[in-house]
Design a protein around this motif. Structure first.
Motif, PDB file in Angstrom:
ATOM      1  N   ASP A   1       0.811  -1.220   0.000  1.00 40.21           N
ATOM      2  CA  ASP A   1       0.000   0.000   0.000  1.00 40.21           C
ATOM      3  C   ASP A   1       0.842   1.266   0.000  1.00 40.21           C
ATOM      4  OD1 ASP A   1      -2.128  -1.657   0.049  1.00 40.21           O
ATOM      5  OD2 ASP A   1      -2.769  -1.216   2.090  1.00 40.21           O
TER       6      ASP A   1
ATOM      7  N   THR B   1       2.691   3.953  -5.059  1.00 39.99           N
ATOM      8  CA  THR B   1       1.690   4.734  -5.775  1.00 39.99           C
ATOM      9  C   THR B   1       1.019   3.854  -6.834  1.00 39.99           C
ATOM     10  OG1 THR B   1       3.255   5.470  -7.446  1.00 39.99           O
ATOM     11  CG2 THR B   1       3.094   6.800  -5.438  1.00 39.99           C
ATOM     12  N   PRO B   2      -0.124   4.255  -7.332  1.00 38.85           N
ATOM     13  CA  PRO B   2      -0.777   3.451  -8.379  1.00 38.85           C
ATOM     14  C   PRO B   2       0.112   3.184  -9.583  1.00 38.85           C
ATOM     15  CG  PRO B   2      -2.311   5.059  -7.492  1.00 38.85           C
ATOM     16  CD  PRO B   2      -0.984   5.355  -6.873  1.00 38.85           C
TER      17      PRO B   2
ATOM     18  N   GLN C   1       2.645   0.538  -8.650  1.00 39.00           N
ATOM     19  CA  GLN C   1       2.005  -0.776  -8.563  1.00 39.00           C
ATOM     20  C   GLN C   1       1.805  -1.379  -9.947  1.00 39.00           C
ATOM     21  OE1 GLN C   1      -1.524   0.225  -6.393  1.00 39.00           O
ATOM     22  NE2 GLN C   1      -0.397   0.681  -4.508  1.00 39.00           N
TER      23      GLN C   1
ATOM     24  N   SER D   1      -7.103  -2.671  -0.397  1.00 39.09           N
ATOM     25  CA  SER D   1      -7.884  -2.458  -1.619  1.00 39.09           C
ATOM     26  C   SER D   1      -7.204  -1.490  -2.573  1.00 39.09           C
ATOM     27  CB  SER D   1      -9.276  -1.936  -1.248  1.00 39.09           C
ATOM     28  OG  SER D   1      -9.177  -0.723  -0.497  1.00 39.09           O
ATOM     29  N   SER D   2      -6.350  -0.598  -2.059  1.00 41.94           N
ATOM     30  CA  SER D   2      -5.689   0.384  -2.921  1.00 41.94           C
ATOM     31  C   SER D   2      -4.568  -0.220  -3.753  1.00 41.94           C
ATOM     32  CB  SER D   2      -5.131   1.534  -2.071  1.00 41.94           C
ATOM     33  OG  SER D   2      -4.156   1.058  -1.164  1.00 41.94           O
ATOM     34  N   SER D   3      -4.109  -1.403  -3.391  1.00 43.36           N
ATOM     35  CA  SER D   3      -2.972  -1.982  -4.115  1.00 43.36           C
ATOM     36  C   SER D   3      -3.266  -3.350  -4.723  1.00 43.36           C
ATOM     37  CB  SER D   3      -1.761  -2.096  -3.172  1.00 43.36           C
ATOM     38  OG  SER D   3      -2.059  -2.945  -2.074  1.00 43.36           O
TER      39      SER D   3
ATOM     40  N   ARG E   1      -4.364  -3.768  -8.440  1.00 42.14           N
ATOM     41  CA  ARG E   1      -3.374  -3.511  -9.495  1.00 42.14           C
ATOM     42  C   ARG E   1      -2.272  -4.555  -9.494  1.00 42.14           C
ATOM     43  NH1 ARG E   1      -4.651   1.575  -7.479  1.00 42.14           N
ATOM     44  NH2 ARG E   1      -5.590   3.003  -9.018  1.00 42.14           N
TER      45      ARG E   1
ATOM     46  N   THR F   1     -10.010  -8.722  -5.148  1.00 37.28           N
ATOM     47  CA  THR F   1     -10.582  -7.570  -4.449  1.00 37.28           C
ATOM     48  C   THR F   1     -10.489  -7.800  -2.947  1.00 37.28           C
ATOM     49  OG1 THR F   1     -12.142  -7.229  -6.266  1.00 37.28           O
ATOM     50  CG2 THR F   1     -12.623  -6.107  -4.182  1.00 37.28           C
TER      51      THR F   1
ATOM     52  N   LYS G   1       3.018  10.862  -4.106  1.00 35.33           N
ATOM     53  CA  LYS G   1       2.224  10.853  -2.890  1.00 35.33           C
ATOM     54  C   LYS G   1       2.716  11.979  -1.993  1.00 35.33           C
ATOM     55  CE  LYS G   1       0.524   6.147  -2.328  1.00 35.33           C
ATOM     56  NZ  LYS G   1       0.418   5.002  -1.414  1.00 35.33           N
TER      57      LYS G   1
ATOM     58  N   ASP H   1      -1.021  12.224   1.905  1.00 34.85           N
ATOM     59  CA  ASP H   1      -1.420  10.908   1.418  1.00 34.85           C
ATOM     60  C   ASP H   1      -0.841   9.788   2.276  1.00 34.85           C
ATOM     61  OD1 ASP H   1      -2.859  12.004  -0.680  1.00 34.85           O
ATOM     62  OD2 ASP H   1      -1.095  12.077  -1.989  1.00 34.85           O
TER      63      ASP H   1
END
Length: 402
Positions: free
Chosen positions: A105, A108-109, A112, A133-135, A138, A144, A260, A264
């Motif tokens: 996590d 950053t998106p 990832q 869920s944020s990582s 991806r 999920t 970030k 963040d």
């Protein structure tokens, strides 16, 4: 000829330096605040001296480190290497390598997505530890994370994954996952949602393991349940283990403008807590500063001697370094008392053209010296203010002398 305005010898010897007691009285509040801050810092340091250091670090022997599992893997011929940057992690991914991502996590998106692109075609194993869920969506597409975590820590495998069946119950309870991959191994379920997933790669022999909690890797939990067996099987399937610990600098820089900020990285609870403190401070300031009408004078409940009032006001003047106001008050009072003595109406006591000629005629003195004394500029320091007081007192005594 007498003027009555000479500087008395006693004025030059008056000390205006604060005493040790006065200095302590003025600074004791600051000293107390500093002592309390230092004491609080020491107390926090002592309390947190045994807190988490080197979380999930295979070089750390602390309770929340992972040195024990790294040494057990070394005994079985698996070498462990720690990397802290995304570039090193991507370069290390390979067919004979297990890449463990300790804190997914933090990435950053964009990072990832880059990491997933490198691991998907590597043919090796990727282990994601407590991916939220944020990582996870991806780094492991098709997986999920459920918002609700597992209630229990120790769970049973209930799956056909050989490593899980050999290990038995383990401390995998944490984040729970669902997946759309029909060929995935869903193990250690909690309320029908898995806390460990193994997802085979679309092509080749690679796979991705999503682990809902880091407990099986921690030094103080490795000897519990089947934690050691499960950890060794998940991380020892390849001869090389690359342990990726994202650093703060790596988590804030991406090279593509995707960054970030400090906000963040802070937990949302801290932000909400800070906002509440600001609102409380604003309400307190509004409450203390409110003025619902003009001030209403009230009689004092006790009679205060004039000398105490004079001393109190003098201390306030001195604390504020208001020598100009103190000198103006002294001169104004002196002029008000001198005017009736030389036959000048009190209404004209503050007019130099009316008061000074009458004083000069009464004293037969220098009008210029009297003007400087009664209407001159404010004194430059405390010694000059004391000298002015003595001179005004001497002048009044001279005028009153028969």
């Amino acid at each position: 000829m007498t003027t009555g305005v000479a500087l008395p010898p006693s004025a030059t010897s008056t000390s205006t330096a604060p005493t040790t007691r006065q200095v302590w009285t003025r600074t004791r509040g600051i000293v107390l605040a500093v002592v309390l801050v230092l004491a609080g810092a020491v107390a926090i340091a002592v309390i947190r001296s045994d807190s988490r250091h080197g979380d999930l670090d295979p070089r750390s022997a602390d309770p929340y480190g992972s040195r024990a599992v790294a040494e057990l893997l070394a005994d079985r011929g698996v070498d462990t290497r720690v990397v802290t940057t995304l570039a090193e992690a991507r370069a290390a991914a390979g067919r004979d390598t297990t890449l463990l991502v300790a804190v997914p996590d933090l990435l950053t998106p964009h990072q990832q997505s880059q990491l997933q692109a490198s691991t998907a075609r590597s043919g090796g194993r990727t282990v994601l530890v407590a991916a939220g869920s944020s990582s996870v969506e991806r780094l492991a597409p098709g997986v999920t994370a459920d918002p609700a975590t597992s209630i229990r820590s120790t769970l049973d495998p209930h799956c056909n994954l050989a490593a899980a069946r050999r290990a038995g119950s383990a401390d995998t309870g944490g984040i729970r996952y669902t997946t759309t991959h029909l060929d995935a191994n869903t193990c250690y379920p909690s309320q029908r949602l898995a806390t460990l997933l193994r997802i085979p790669a679309a092509s080749g022999s690679g796979d991705t393991v999503v682990l809902g909690a880091p407990d099986i890797l921690l030094n103080d939990r490795l000897d519990k349940q089947g934690n050691a067996s499960l950890a060794l099987q998940l991380l020892g399937s390849r001869p090389h283990l690359v342990w990726y610990l994202p650093s703060l600098s790596d988590a804030t820089a991406t090279g593509t403008g995707d960054q970030k900020s400090l906000f963040d990285l802070l937990p949302s609870g801290w932000l909400w807590g800070t906002l509440q403190l600001f609102i409380a401070a604003a309400l307190a300031a509004f409450w203390r500063a409110r003025r619902l009408g003009p001030l209403v004078p009230e009689k004092l409940p006790v009679a205060i001697r004039a000398s105490e009032t004079v001393e109190g006001r003098a201390r306030l003047y001195r604390k504020a370094n208001a020598r100009d106001r103190a000198a103006a008050a002294l001169r104004s009072t002196a002029r008000t008392r001198l005017a009736p003595l030389v036959g000048v109406p009190v209404s004209q006591a503050h007019a130099p053209e009316a008061l000074l000629p009458a004083l000069s005629a009464h004293l037969h003195g220098d009008g210029q010296a009297l003007h400087s004394l009664l209407f001159g500029p404010p004194p430059g320091d405390d010694a000059a203010l004391i000298a002015l007081t003595d001179q005004l007192d001497a002048l009044e005594r001279e005028v009153r002398r028969p």
